[in-house]
Design an enzyme around this catalytic site. Structure first.
Site, mmCIF file in Angstrom:
data_model
loop_
_atom_site.group_PDB
_atom_site.id
_atom_site.type_symbol
_atom_site.label_atom_id
_atom_site.label_comp_id
_atom_site.label_asym_id
_atom_site.label_seq_id
_atom_site.Cartn_x
_atom_site.Cartn_y
_atom_site.Cartn_z
ATOM 1 N N GLN A 165 3.783 -6.028 -5.794
ATOM 2 C CA GLN A 165 4.828 -5.554 -6.627
ATOM 3 C C GLN A 165 4.682 -5.780 -7.825
ATOM 4 O O GLN A 165 5.069 -5.281 -8.825
ATOM 5 C CB GLN A 165 6.270 -5.800 -5.839
ATOM 6 C CG GLN A 165 6.283 -5.290 -4.628
ATOM 7 C CD GLN A 165 6.150 -3.908 -4.319
ATOM 8 O OE1 GLN A 165 6.785 -3.011 -4.879
ATOM 9 N NE2 GLN A 165 5.090 -3.372 -3.416
ATOM 10 N N ASP A 212 3.423 1.913 0.831
ATOM 11 C CA ASP A 212 3.166 2.922 -0.301
ATOM 12 C C ASP A 212 2.155 3.934 -0.329
ATOM 13 O O ASP A 212 2.636 4.979 -0.879
ATOM 14 C CB ASP A 212 2.647 1.736 -1.476
ATOM 15 C CG ASP A 212 3.583 0.792 -2.061
ATOM 16 O OD1 ASP A 212 4.887 1.024 -1.749
ATOM 17 O OD2 ASP A 212 3.038 -0.145 -2.755
ATOM 18 N N HIS A 216 50.098 27.135 2.674
ATOM 19 C CA HIS A 216 49.204 26.638 3.525
ATOM 20 C C HIS A 216 49.983 26.948 5.095
ATOM 21 O O HIS A 216 49.411 27.384 5.945
ATOM 22 C CB HIS A 216 49.035 25.206 3.597
ATOM 23 C CG HIS A 216 47.872 24.784 2.494
ATOM 24 N ND1 HIS A 216 48.346 24.966 1.128
ATOM 25 C CD2 HIS A 216 46.828 24.307 2.622
ATOM 26 C CE1 HIS A 216 46.991 24.669 0.666
ATOM 27 N NE2 HIS A 216 46.228 24.024 1.472
ATOM 28 N N GLU A 240 14.470 -3.813 -1.871
ATOM 29 C CA GLU A 240 13.790 -2.459 -1.754
ATOM 30 C C GLU A 240 12.770 -2.431 -0.505
ATOM 31 O O GLU A 240 12.916 -1.683 0.516
ATOM 32 C CB GLU A 240 13.080 -1.902 -3.094
ATOM 33 C CG GLU A 240 12.141 -0.654 -2.625
ATOM 34 C CD GLU A 240 11.322 -0.370 -3.970
ATOM 35 O OE1 GLU A 240 10.967 0.706 -4.326
ATOM 36 O OE2 GLU A 240 11.034 -1.407 -4.911
ATOM 37 N N HIS A 241 11.872 -3.550 -0.616
ATOM 38 C CA HIS A 241 10.729 -3.706 0.353
ATOM 39 C C HIS A 241 11.095 -5.047 1.195
ATOM 40 O O HIS A 241 11.240 -6.200 0.299
ATOM 41 C CB HIS A 241 9.565 -3.658 -0.075
ATOM 42 C CG HIS A 241 8.987 -2.421 -0.816
ATOM 43 N ND1 HIS A 241 8.955 -2.427 -2.336
ATOM 44 C CD2 HIS A 241 8.701 -1.297 -0.564
ATOM 45 C CE1 HIS A 241 8.800 -1.376 -2.677
ATOM 46 N NE2 HIS A 241 8.474 -0.389 -1.588
ATOM 47 N N HIS A 261 3.204 -3.540 -10.819
ATOM 48 C CA HIS A 261 3.801 -2.126 -11.048
ATOM 49 C C HIS A 261 4.131 -2.484 -12.686
ATOM 50 O O HIS A 261 3.795 -1.495 -13.309
ATOM 51 C CB HIS A 261 4.884 -2.211 -10.292
ATOM 52 C CG HIS A 261 4.544 -1.194 -8.952
ATOM 53 N ND1 HIS A 261 4.099 -0.128 -8.901
ATOM 54 C CD2 HIS A 261 4.605 -1.727 -7.623
ATOM 55 C CE1 HIS A 261 3.853 0.387 -7.574
ATOM 56 N NE2 HIS A 261 4.195 -0.772 -6.745
#
Length: 434
Positions: free
Chosen positions: A263, A365, A424, A331-332, A266
């Site tokens: 990660q 991924d 109504h 996230e992961h 990235h």
């Protein structure tokens, strides 16, 4: 020279404040970015294709004279697929099939039921007409993003999938185009940035307006997506990539170090966290990090990411590790433990959960099957991975029989008059049997 990675102890005084500082991420754009994005959107809305051509030439250093130069036809996508080396084509095809097989199981179906008096109630599932997928094309090209964004839309039954991908200096990535061919993309425009988002949201003379925009991008793309939300749907505003590893101290420390790198490479803002009850094991992983870092192609990026945003955190036991995970909502999440299924019930918040020592996050991924577009920055507390359901709409079905309208109308009448909404009430009362 070794790098210094933040060490923390969940039971130490001041840990909560340290954790807040570690996780702090300001994804809201500054005034300058907002101003640029607002100007780009306004120009694309008023000038259409002309603004797209100008911005693309300026920002991506291209020399397009019209939008014709910025669209790739199906033949070009197929050419890219046919021209791939055999190993790349096979890998892409296997990945695409696995993603498709997984997402087929997410497809919602319409349903209805009939009550005793003949009243029918139900839900109609309808795919969106047209969606846009944004594929990054700056620092790196991501064919996997094409598969993960386009295939669920295709499985959902979306009629038209429009892909935008920036091509700095006019350089096309053949893997990205091949992935588009495999994933069922209908039209591809070599556009990027806020101008691509604006074109998808509002339409131009050439780019059709879409119902939803999905896919990651830089701060200008994220800001533009936020600005057009409401005119179109969006998937999410994604922050930097994150991985959290819970380990029992029995996995090869080199494996865990590389998982953290996966990660960190990235970008400099990515976040890698390891939680373990064993302080000696945290030392081993830190040693592995310093041993392996010089071998990494993206060493500089990894180093900045780890020094600024990574942490090695000691806890009492795996249950406390799960508790900390739920505060972070990553996230992961890797459960690199002997019995991940035993720990799973304690995990409430994570975008994707990778179970067992052999399950590297990197598999998710590319080719595991589940989607890699995941909630970041703690939003896994209330958000889910991208899926087929993101490209389908649900409409309620209501059809009353005469008997049903009469009896239920009496209920509606009482409630409507209680709210002083006389029209109504009377609308319902007209249908009550004498």
């Amino acid at each position: 020279m070794s790098i210094n990675i933040r060490r923390m102890d969940m039971n130490a005084e001041g840990f909560d404040q340290q954790l807040d500082q570690l996780l702090a991420w300001e994804s809201v754009s500054d005034t300058k970015v907002n101003s640029i994005v607002d100007e780009v959107i306004a120009r694309v809305r008023s000038e259409g294709d002309a603004a797209l051509v100008e911005y693309t030439n300026r920002f991506d250093r291209t020399s397009a004279s019209s939008m014709q130069d910025l669209e790739l036809g199906q033949a070009r996508l197929q050419q890219a697929l046919d021209g791939l080396p055999a190993d790349q084509r096979e890998a892409l095809e296997v990945a695409a099939q696995r993603v498709r097989d997984y997402h087929q199981r997410q497809k919602g179906e319409s349903w209805q039921y009939t009550e005793a008096d003949g009243t029918m109630l139900g839900q109609k599932i309808t795919p969106m007409d047209r969606v846009g997928i944004y594929v990054p094309g700056g620092k790196a090209a991501y064919p996997s993003s094409v598969l993960m964004n386009a295939i669920p839309a295709h499985v959902a039954g979306v009629d038209e999938i429009i892909m935008v991908v920036p091509t700095p200096d006019g350089v096309l990535n053949e893997l990205v185009l091949a992935a588009a061919a495999l994933a069922g993309v209908n039209r591809v425009f070599t556009l990027g940035g806020a101008q691509a988002v604006a074109a998808l949201a509002y339409g131009t003379q050439t780019v059709p307006r879409v119902d939803k925009i999905v896919g990651p991008g830089n701060i200008f793309v994220a800001t533009a997506k936020r600005a057009v939300f409401g005119t179109v749907g969006i998937d999410m505003i994604a922050g930097p990539s994150e991985i959290l590893v819970i380990c029992d101290g029995q996995t090869d420390p080199d494996w865990i170090a590389m998982d953290l790198f996966s990660q960190a490479e990235h970008d400099e803002d990515a976040q890698s966290i390891l939680i373990c009850p064993d302080a000696d094991y945290l030392d081993q992983v830190e040693a592995s990090i310093n041993k392996l870092l010089p071998t990494m192609e993206r060493r500089e990026i990894i180093e900045v990411s780890l020094e600024n945003r990574a942490a090695l955190i000691q806890v009492n036991d795996l249950e406390q590790a799960a508790e900390l995970n739920n505060r972070i909502a990553p996230e992961h999440l890797e459960l690199s433990v002997e019995d991940p299924e035993a720990l799973l019930p304690s995990i409430r918040h994570a975008g994707a959960i990778f179970m067992g020592r052999y399950t590297a996050e990197a598999l998710g991924d590319y080719c595991a099957g589940p989607n890699h577009v995941l909630p970041t920055s703690g939003t896994a507390r209330f958000s889910s991975p991208l899926g087929v359901y993101d490209f389908q709409k649900r409409s309620s079905l209501i059809m009353f029989s005469h008997d049903g309208a009469s009896e239920t109308g009496k209920v509606a009448s009482v409630l409507a008059r209680g709210e002083s909404l006389t029209a109504h009430a009377r609308s319902a009362e007209y249908r009550i049997k004498d």
